[in-house]
Design a protein around this motif. Structure first.
Motif, PDB file in Angstrom:
ATOM      1  N   GLU A   1      43.792  18.919 -54.310  1.00 43.49           N
ATOM      2  CA  GLU A   1      43.837  18.529 -52.892  1.00 43.49           C
ATOM      3  C   GLU A   1      43.330  17.106 -52.706  1.00 43.49           C
ATOM      4  O   GLU A   1      43.919  16.297 -51.993  1.00 43.49           O
ATOM      5  CB  GLU A   1      43.016  19.524 -52.051  1.00 43.49           C
ATOM      6  CG  GLU A   1      43.758  20.843 -51.833  1.00 43.49           C
ATOM      7  CD  GLU A   1      42.873  21.966 -51.297  1.00 43.49           C
ATOM      8  OE1 GLU A   1      43.437  23.035 -51.004  1.00 43.49           O
ATOM      9  OE2 GLU A   1      41.636  21.782 -51.176  1.00 43.49           O
ATOM     10  N   MET A   2      42.226  16.775 -53.387  1.00 38.22           N
ATOM     11  CA  MET A   2      41.685  15.407 -53.284  1.00 38.22           C
ATOM     12  C   MET A   2      42.689  14.394 -53.823  1.00 38.22           C
ATOM     13  O   MET A   2      42.924  13.359 -53.204  1.00 38.22           O
ATOM     14  CB  MET A   2      40.368  15.278 -54.068  1.00 38.22           C
ATOM     15  CG  MET A   2      39.126  15.673 -53.289  1.00 38.22           C
ATOM     16  SD  MET A   2      39.037  15.008 -51.621  1.00 38.22           S
ATOM     17  CE  MET A   2      38.172  13.490 -51.901  1.00 38.22           C
ATOM     18  N   GLU A   3      43.278  14.735 -54.972  1.00 39.10           N
ATOM     19  CA  GLU A   3      44.243  13.812 -55.581  1.00 39.10           C
ATOM     20  C   GLU A   3      45.446  13.610 -54.670  1.00 39.10           C
ATOM     21  O   GLU A   3      45.909  12.498 -54.437  1.00 39.10           O
ATOM     22  CB  GLU A   3      44.696  14.346 -56.955  1.00 39.10           C
ATOM     23  CG  GLU A   3      43.821  13.885 -58.096  1.00 39.10           C
ATOM     24  CD  GLU A   3      43.236  12.495 -57.857  1.00 39.10           C
ATOM     25  OE1 GLU A   3      44.040  11.529 -57.791  1.00 39.10           O
ATOM     26  OE2 GLU A   3      42.005  12.355 -57.702  1.00 39.10           O
ATOM     27  N   GLY A   4      45.942  14.738 -54.145  1.00 42.79           N
ATOM     28  CA  GLY A   4      47.098  14.683 -53.247  1.00 42.79           C
ATOM     29  C   GLY A   4      46.796  13.837 -52.024  1.00 42.79           C
ATOM     30  O   GLY A   4      47.619  13.031 -51.578  1.00 42.79           O
ATOM     31  N   LEU A   5      45.604  13.996 -51.502  1.00 39.78           N
ATOM     32  CA  LEU A   5      45.208  13.249 -50.311  1.00 39.78           C
ATOM     33  C   LEU A   5      45.129  11.750 -50.610  1.00 39.78           C
ATOM     34  O   LEU A   5      45.633  10.910 -49.866  1.00 39.78           O
ATOM     35  CB  LEU A   5      43.859  13.767 -49.823  1.00 39.78           C
ATOM     36  CG  LEU A   5      43.368  13.195 -48.505  1.00 39.78           C
ATOM     37  CD1 LEU A   5      44.241  13.697 -47.354  1.00 39.78           C
ATOM     38  CD2 LEU A   5      41.915  13.562 -48.247  1.00 39.78           C
ATOM     39  N   ARG A   6      44.513  11.427 -51.754  1.00 42.44           N
ATOM     40  CA  ARG A   6      44.387  10.019 -52.153  1.00 42.44           C
ATOM     41  C   ARG A   6      45.775   9.368 -52.243  1.00 42.44           C
ATOM     42  O   ARG A   6      45.978   8.243 -51.789  1.00 42.44           O
ATOM     43  CB  ARG A   6      43.700   9.897 -53.511  1.00 42.44           C
ATOM     44  CG  ARG A   6      42.189  10.049 -53.465  1.00 42.44           C
ATOM     45  CD  ARG A   6      41.620   9.960 -54.892  1.00 42.44           C
ATOM     46  NE  ARG A   6      40.206  10.296 -54.943  1.00 42.44           N
ATOM     47  CZ  ARG A   6      39.225   9.427 -54.681  1.00 42.44           C
ATOM     48  NH1 ARG A   6      39.515   8.169 -54.368  1.00 42.44           N
ATOM     49  NH2 ARG A   6      37.968   9.812 -54.736  1.00 42.44           N
ATOM     50  N   ALA A   7      46.702  10.118 -52.862  1.00 43.62           N
ATOM     51  CA  ALA A   7      48.042   9.552 -53.056  1.00 43.62           C
ATOM     52  C   ALA A   7      48.749   9.413 -51.710  1.00 43.62           C
ATOM     53  O   ALA A   7      49.309   8.353 -51.390  1.00 43.62           O
ATOM     54  CB  ALA A   7      48.844  10.444 -53.989  1.00 43.62           C
ATOM     55  N   GLU A   8      48.715  10.464 -50.892  1.00 41.68           N
ATOM     56  CA  GLU A   8      49.430  10.458 -49.615  1.00 41.68           C
ATOM     57  C   GLU A   8      48.908   9.340 -48.701  1.00 41.68           C
ATOM     58  O   GLU A   8      49.665   8.653 -48.026  1.00 41.68           O
ATOM     59  CB  GLU A   8      49.295  11.834 -48.937  1.00 41.68           C
ATOM     60  CG  GLU A   8      49.729  11.912 -47.476  1.00 41.68           C
ATOM     61  CD  GLU A   8      51.217  11.706 -47.263  1.00 41.68           C
ATOM     62  OE1 GLU A   8      52.005  12.075 -48.160  1.00 41.68           O
ATOM     63  OE2 GLU A   8      51.579  11.164 -46.182  1.00 41.68           O
ATOM     64  N   CYS A   9      47.585   9.146 -48.672  1.00 47.02           N
ATOM     65  CA  CYS A   9      46.994   8.202 -47.716  1.00 47.02           C
ATOM     66  C   CYS A   9      46.633   6.869 -48.348  1.00 47.02           C
ATOM     67  O   CYS A   9      45.978   6.042 -47.714  1.00 47.02           O
ATOM     68  CB  CYS A   9      45.762   8.800 -47.058  1.00 47.02           C
ATOM     69  SG  CYS A   9      46.103  10.323 -46.195  1.00 47.02           S
ATOM     70  N   ASP A  10      47.038   6.673 -49.614  1.00 43.12           N
ATOM     71  CA  ASP A  10      46.788   5.400 -50.267  1.00 43.12           C
ATOM     72  C   ASP A  10      45.300   5.022 -50.162  1.00 43.12           C
ATOM     73  O   ASP A  10      44.941   3.934 -49.698  1.00 43.12           O
ATOM     74  CB  ASP A  10      47.686   4.336 -49.597  1.00 43.12           C
ATOM     75  CG  ASP A  10      47.534   2.969 -50.210  1.00 43.12           C
ATOM     76  OD1 ASP A  10      47.153   2.911 -51.399  1.00 43.12           O
ATOM     77  OD2 ASP A  10      47.765   1.973 -49.490  1.00 43.12           O
ATOM     78  N   VAL A  11      44.461   5.973 -50.598  1.00 46.98           N
ATOM     79  CA  VAL A  11      43.021   5.815 -50.372  1.00 46.98           C
ATOM     80  C   VAL A  11      42.415   4.759 -51.288  1.00 46.98           C
ATOM     81  O   VAL A  11      42.704   4.701 -52.483  1.00 46.98           O
ATOM     82  CB  VAL A  11      42.304   7.171 -50.572  1.00 46.98           C
ATOM     83  CG1 VAL A  11      40.798   6.973 -50.614  1.00 46.98           C
ATOM     84  CG2 VAL A  11      42.688   8.135 -49.459  1.00 46.98           C
ATOM     85  N   GLU A  12      41.566   3.933 -50.699  1.00 47.76           N
ATOM     86  CA  GLU A  12      40.813   2.922 -51.448  1.00 47.76           C
ATOM     87  C   GLU A  12      39.352   3.009 -51.004  1.00 47.76           C
ATOM     88  O   GLU A  12      39.067   3.568 -49.944  1.00 47.76           O
ATOM     89  CB  GLU A  12      41.326   1.519 -51.101  1.00 47.76           C
ATOM     90  CG  GLU A  12      42.741   1.239 -51.534  1.00 47.76           C
ATOM     91  CD  GLU A  12      43.279  -0.031 -50.876  1.00 47.76           C
ATOM     92  OE1 GLU A  12      43.821  -0.859 -51.608  1.00 47.76           O
ATOM     93  OE2 GLU A  12      43.147  -0.176 -49.645  1.00 47.76           O
TER      94      GLU A  12
END
Ligand code: ASP
Length: 589
Positions: free
Chosen positions: A381-392
């Motif tokens: 879930e964390m990985e998916g979220l990072r990818a979807e929202c382009d997290v930095e």
């Protein structure tokens, strides 16, 4: 040279070419400087400022002696010769900054009491005081600029419409209720005791009747009256540029409006793209969480419903598995650096948009994560979220879960809040259409369907058969004009068939008799060969507010009311005498 006036030139007109000419100026004494032997006055009129000087050696000193007595805001008339300002005394900020007028005669046209505030753009006085003395407030150059901008824009739009064969027609202010979703102002009739006129919420029905009457292309710069609770961009009376066309389809109306608006904006130096970008209502809600998005910044909504379908975080999992519900989020880049205390306060902001709480994740600059909810999240879930929202690092991700439109609206509200809080730079103006609104929505308070735009809107033809069986799925021919994140105008195609109009009124909760009583004249007219028609209304005050870069429409209205609906200058609304009440057969409760 200007004519029809006591002066030969305005206070913004004289240039080095005029040196040596005799001129007459009129205006108000703005700043006065007494330099021992010499007096300088900045003479101000609505156009600008000219420095005038008084020398005791000039014209026997009479003008000089009068100049010693004049005070701020006295209107005067002066005659003198234009001369070059001494070396080093020029003022490059003024159009007239290279010259001054050496006065040979002065006439004091009136005196003035000391104003309640200085006539300066930078003011440290409450708005109430400004409104109480609005006639002085209007003398401030920035207010005069707003008045001029409004005049120029209004003139340009009239010209653009006139050029395209639109006819200006006035419609009555004393009329019958014209519903646009607000409360009516009512006016008692003296000649018919117990009966009332309603002030129009817009000329909607009248312009439709003008189309039945064959006017074909109509416009009016129309006063509209709505008895609503006021906000910064609302007033009890406001102005619309109201437009209607017949023998047209939706694309004809939108194209005509784009042409007219582009011309009018160009006249005040603003480029509006043609064709305008379009978003459907559904796209606008899903992407920006509002039907009036400001697209000058991103921070778009992400749909992470699928990602959390099996989440241990119950709130997300429940929403993800419920019909019509979603899990969505936005990423406010930079806000992940905010201290915890500041982030915690965002829940209160979200509550104002209807949220019950606010789930968030702050990605700290040092790579750590701060969040009350991540402990429930799996690695995927964390990985998916990072990818979807382009997290930095430095990002703050905020969530909403539940019913789709409400969740979108909560994040849409947070999106604008964060843009303001983070002072995101907003360049230029933003224009777009939002189209395809639903015909109706469910009004929980009234427990009834309510028109999304207004009750006379043409439904999507293919959806008409579902009008009674599934009204919420019925689309409509509607378009809102969105400028800088404000609904700056809106319109649609109209029902021109009496039977269909009656079906829609019934859907909105009218009985047949009720509908006849209130809209009989419209229903009748539709039976006499009403042509296909559609139109639009532009919120002139709002557009001028945005053009002027102000945050309240009061700044572009000459005599606005306060948020309590008061006119502080005249003290309206005020009590009327018993005789006046009696004449209209009224007694106060
Ligand atoms: N009468 C509508 C309004 O005031 C505009 C329109 O549909 O023309 O919003």
């Amino acid at each position: 040279m200007s004519t029809f006036s006591m002066h030969t030139h305005t206070c913004d007109e004289l240039r080095p070419e005029d040196i040596g000419s005799m001129v007459t100026l009129t205006g108000w004494v703005w700043h006065r400087r007494d330099h021992g032997g010499l007096i300088f006055i900045d003479l101000r009129d609505r156009e600008g400022v000219t420095q005038i000087s008084f020398d005791p050696d000039n014209s026997g000193g009479t003008a000089f002696h009068t100049a010693e007595t004049v005070r701020s805001e006295w209107p005067i008339k002066v005659e003198g010769v234009v001369r070059k300002r001494p070396e080093g005394m020029e003022n490059p900020k003024l159009g007239t900054g290279e010259i001054e007028v050496l006065v040979s005669s002065i006439e004091v046209l009136n005196t003035a009491k000391t104003p309640a505030f200085q006539i300066e753009d930078r003011l440290e006085v409450s708005e109430d005081v400004r409104l109480r003395y609005r006639y002085l407030d209007l003398r401030r150059p920035s207010m005069m600029e707003n008045m001029r901008l409004r005049s120029d824009f209004t003139f340009a739009i009239r010209e653009a419409l006139h050029k395209r064969a639109f006819m200006e027609v006035e419609t009555p202010a004393l009329f019958k209720s014209t519903p646009e979703g607000a409360r009516d102002f009512i006016v008692p009739s003296r000649l018919q005791p117990g009966n009332f006129y309603a002030l129009p919420q817009s000329p909607q029905l009248l312009k439709q009747l003008l189309m039945v009457g064959g006017v074909e292309r109509y416009y009016q710069v129309a006063k509209c009256f709505r008895d609503e609770d006021l906000r910064a961009d609302r007033q009890p009376e406001f102005t619309q540029v109201d437009v209607e066309m017949s023998f047209v389809e939706q694309e004809d109306v939108m194209a005509a409006l784009e042409d007219v608006l582009a011309d009018a904006f160009a006249a005040v130096g603003v480029t509006m793209p043609k064709p305008l970008p379009r978003l459907t209502y559904a796209e606008a809600m899903d992407t920006y969480g509002t039907d009036k998005p400001d697209t000058r910044f991103g921070m778009e909504l992400h749909d992470v419903t699928e990602l959390f379908a099996n989440s241990k975080f119950k709130i997300f999992a429940t929403a993800a598995n419920s019909e019509g519900q979603v899990v969505k989020c936005i990423n406010a880049k930079g806000a992940g650096r905010w201290p915890r205390s500041q982030i915690d306060k965002l829940a209160n902001v979200a509550a104002t948009f209807g949220a019950k709480g606010l789930a968030w994740i702050a990605f700290r600059e040092d790579g750590s994560i701060n969040s009350p909810i991540v402990k429930f999240f799996s690695d995927e879930e964390m990985e998916g979220l990072r990818a979807e929202c382009d997290v930095e690092p430095g990002d703050l991700v905020m969530f909403a879960a539940g019913e789709r439109i409400l969740s979108c609206e909560i994040l849409g509200g947070m999106r604008s809040h964060m843009a303001k809080a983070m002072e995101l730079p907003l360049e230029g103006h933003d224009f777009l259409w939002v189209v395809d609104f639903p015909l109706v929505h469910w009004d929980e308070d009234r427990k009834a369907y309510a028109a999304e735009h207004q009750p006379f809107t043409q439904p999507e033809e293919a959806d008409i058969e579902r009008l009674e069986s599934d009204p919420l799925s019925v689309g409509s021919h509607t378009y809102d004009f969105v400028m800088d994140g404000y609904e700056a105008g809106g319109g649609g195609m109209r029902v021109h068939n009496a039977e269909l109009q009656m079906r829609i009124l019934k859907l909105l909760g009218f009985t047949e008799e009720g509908a006849r009583e209130q809209f009989g004249f419209l229903l009748d007219a539709l039976e006499y060969g009403a042509p296909p028609m559609g139109g639009f209304a532009l919120g002139l005050d709002r557009v001028c507010m945005l053009l002027a870069g102000c945050d309240s429409i009061r700044e572009v209205m000459a005599f606005p009311k306060t948020s309590n609906g008061n006119d502080l200058m005249s003290d309206a609304p005020s009590a009327v005498g018993g005789k006046q009440l009696k004449e209209v057969s009224l007694r106060l409760l």
